[in-house]
Design a protein around this motif. Structure first.
Motif, mmCIF file in Angstrom:
data_model
loop_
_atom_site.group_PDB
_atom_site.id
_atom_site.type_symbol
_atom_site.label_atom_id
_atom_site.label_comp_id
_atom_site.label_asym_id
_atom_site.label_seq_id
_atom_site.Cartn_x
_atom_site.Cartn_y
_atom_site.Cartn_z
ATOM 1 N N VAL A 1 -15.973 19.225 -28.439
ATOM 2 C CA VAL A 1 -14.741 18.873 -29.307
ATOM 3 C C VAL A 1 -14.002 19.825 -29.776
ATOM 4 N N ASN A 2 -14.980 20.694 -31.272
ATOM 5 C CA ASN A 2 -14.498 21.691 -31.560
ATOM 6 C C ASN A 2 -13.364 22.678 -30.716
ATOM 7 N N ARG A 3 -14.172 22.854 -29.757
ATOM 8 C CA ARG A 3 -13.193 24.158 -28.807
ATOM 9 C C ARG A 3 -11.825 22.946 -28.532
ATOM 10 N N LEU A 4 -12.003 22.110 -27.948
ATOM 11 C CA LEU A 4 -11.142 21.150 -27.835
ATOM 12 C C LEU A 4 -9.486 21.089 -28.437
ATOM 13 N N HIS A 5 -10.432 20.544 -30.079
ATOM 14 C CA HIS A 5 -9.429 21.154 -31.544
ATOM 15 C C HIS A 5 -7.928 22.340 -31.269
ATOM 16 N N GLU A 6 -9.221 23.288 -31.195
ATOM 17 C CA GLU A 6 -9.082 24.567 -31.144
ATOM 18 C C GLU A 6 -8.064 24.545 -29.978
ATOM 19 N N LEU A 7 -8.166 24.112 -28.993
ATOM 20 C CA LEU A 7 -6.680 24.817 -28.119
ATOM 21 C C LEU A 7 -5.689 23.358 -27.944
ATOM 22 N N ILE A 8 -6.218 22.648 -28.613
ATOM 23 C CA ILE A 8 -4.171 21.465 -29.908
ATOM 24 C C ILE A 8 -4.243 22.427 -29.728
ATOM 25 N N ARG A 9 -4.300 22.762 -31.633
ATOM 26 C CA ARG A 9 -3.867 24.319 -32.239
ATOM 27 C C ARG A 9 -2.573 25.058 -31.149
ATOM 28 N N LEU A 10 -3.664 25.780 -30.997
ATOM 29 C CA LEU A 10 -2.970 26.790 -30.019
ATOM 30 C C LEU A 10 -2.016 26.550 -29.119
ATOM 31 N N ASN A 11 -2.309 25.423 -28.062
ATOM 32 C CA ASN A 11 -1.008 24.746 -27.274
ATOM 33 C C ASN A 11 0.384 23.874 -28.027
ATOM 34 N N LEU A 12 -0.290 23.834 -29.445
ATOM 35 C CA LEU A 12 0.751 23.571 -30.115
ATOM 36 C C LEU A 12 1.636 24.264 -30.938
ATOM 37 N N ASP A 13 1.084 25.380 -31.179
ATOM 38 C CA ASP A 13 1.162 27.258 -32.179
ATOM 39 C C ASP A 13 2.049 27.723 -30.662
ATOM 40 N N CYS A 14 1.346 27.652 -29.732
ATOM 41 C CA CYS A 14 2.438 28.429 -29.169
ATOM 42 C C CYS A 14 3.520 27.817 -28.112
ATOM 43 N N ALA A 15 3.236 26.633 -28.368
ATOM 44 C CA ALA A 15 4.830 25.827 -27.692
ATOM 45 C C ALA A 15 5.890 25.839 -29.106
ATOM 46 N N ARG A 16 5.686 25.797 -30.465
ATOM 47 C CA ARG A 16 6.335 25.371 -31.376
ATOM 48 C C ARG A 16 7.310 27.441 -31.144
ATOM 49 N N GLU A 17 6.411 28.008 -30.849
ATOM 50 C CA GLU A 17 6.483 29.763 -30.648
ATOM 51 C C GLU A 17 7.559 29.592 -30.257
ATOM 52 N N LEU A 18 7.343 28.972 -28.304
ATOM 53 C CA LEU A 18 7.894 29.370 -27.329
ATOM 54 C C LEU A 18 9.183 28.535 -27.404
ATOM 55 N N GLN A 19 9.805 27.651 -28.272
ATOM 56 C CA GLN A 19 10.601 26.799 -27.649
ATOM 57 C C GLN A 19 11.568 27.990 -28.215
ATOM 58 N N SER A 20 11.284 27.888 -29.886
ATOM 59 C CA SER A 20 12.140 29.317 -31.083
ATOM 60 C C SER A 20 12.392 30.452 -30.352
ATOM 61 N N VAL A 21 11.364 30.834 -29.564
ATOM 62 C CA VAL A 21 11.677 32.209 -28.825
ATOM 63 C C VAL A 21 12.735 32.063 -28.131
ATOM 64 N N GLY A 22 12.371 31.053 -27.091
ATOM 65 C CA GLY A 22 13.437 30.579 -26.319
ATOM 66 C C GLY A 22 15.501 30.150 -26.695
ATOM 67 N N ASP A 23 15.113 29.579 -27.442
ATOM 68 C CA ASP A 23 16.136 29.278 -28.578
ATOM 69 C C ASP A 23 16.852 30.072 -28.502
ATOM 70 N N GLU B 1 -2.281 15.830 -23.165
ATOM 71 C CA GLU B 1 -3.713 15.585 -22.733
ATOM 72 C C GLU B 1 -4.519 15.784 -23.354
ATOM 73 N N LEU B 2 -5.071 16.919 -23.916
ATOM 74 C CA LEU B 2 -6.405 17.400 -24.485
ATOM 75 C C LEU B 2 -7.027 16.045 -25.655
ATOM 76 N N GLN B 3 -5.524 16.048 -26.244
ATOM 77 C CA GLN B 3 -5.606 15.026 -27.839
ATOM 78 C C GLN B 3 -5.740 13.768 -27.146
ATOM 79 N N MET B 4 -5.784 13.082 -26.130
ATOM 80 C CA MET B 4 -5.906 12.063 -25.470
ATOM 81 C C MET B 4 -7.639 11.863 -24.799
ATOM 82 N N HIS B 5 -8.151 13.134 -24.872
ATOM 83 C CA HIS B 5 -9.730 13.113 -24.483
ATOM 84 C C HIS B 5 -10.331 13.219 -26.125
#
Length: 157
Positions: free
Chosen positions: A12-34, A58-62
């Protein structure tokens, strides 16, 4: 599966870390893409941002029905490595060199791939391992797309 009853605290802790990592990546990728002024590269980065956000959701649902609290957000080595990668990517972006941006994107995808490989190994046999494996395949596809675009830029330039 929406319940984490059968997942260990470590998973569960690993999933929370992956959620944070994916959200951080999404935010940064969007910023760079813009900020990129190259339509194919912009489209690629925005696609990856959407994918990372979807992975986090998807991970958050779990874990959303779980009563265990997520671990405090700390600056773990993974988070620091991703931050360094984004800083390097942003620096390359300001240089206007699409090759450099793609090189940094490839490096980031390589690091993310490693994080998912570690998570898959750590959760082998758990109910979440198939979800992580599916997301891993998406990351592999993203790496292939970056590789193909890098090759196209080299051939054109």
């Amino acid at each position: 599966m929406r319940s984490t009853d059968t997942l260990s605290d470590e998973t569960v802790n690993r999933l929370h870390e992956l959620i944070r990592l994916n959200l951080d990546c999404a935010r940064e990728l969007q910023s760079v893409g813009d900020a990129v002024e190259d339509p194919p590269l912009t489209a690629l980065l925005r696609d990856f941002a959407r994918q990372r956000k979807a992975y986090a959701q998807e991970l958050q649902m779990h874990v959303e029905d779980d009563q265990r609290q997520p671990p405090p957000s700390t600056a773990c080595p993974l988070t620091l490595a991703v931050h360094r990668w984004w800083m390097d990517l942003k620096h390359k972006l300001t240089s206007g060199d699409q090759h450099a941006v793609l090189d940094e994107a490839q490096r980031g995808e390589d690091e993310l791939k490693q994080v998912y490989e570690d998570a898959i190994r750590a959760t082998s046999g758990s109910p979440i391992s198939s979800v992580l494996h599916h997301q891993y395949l998406g990351i592999e596809e993203a790496r292939r797309r970056i590789h193909d675009l890098r090759r196209a830029y080299r051939q054109a330039g």
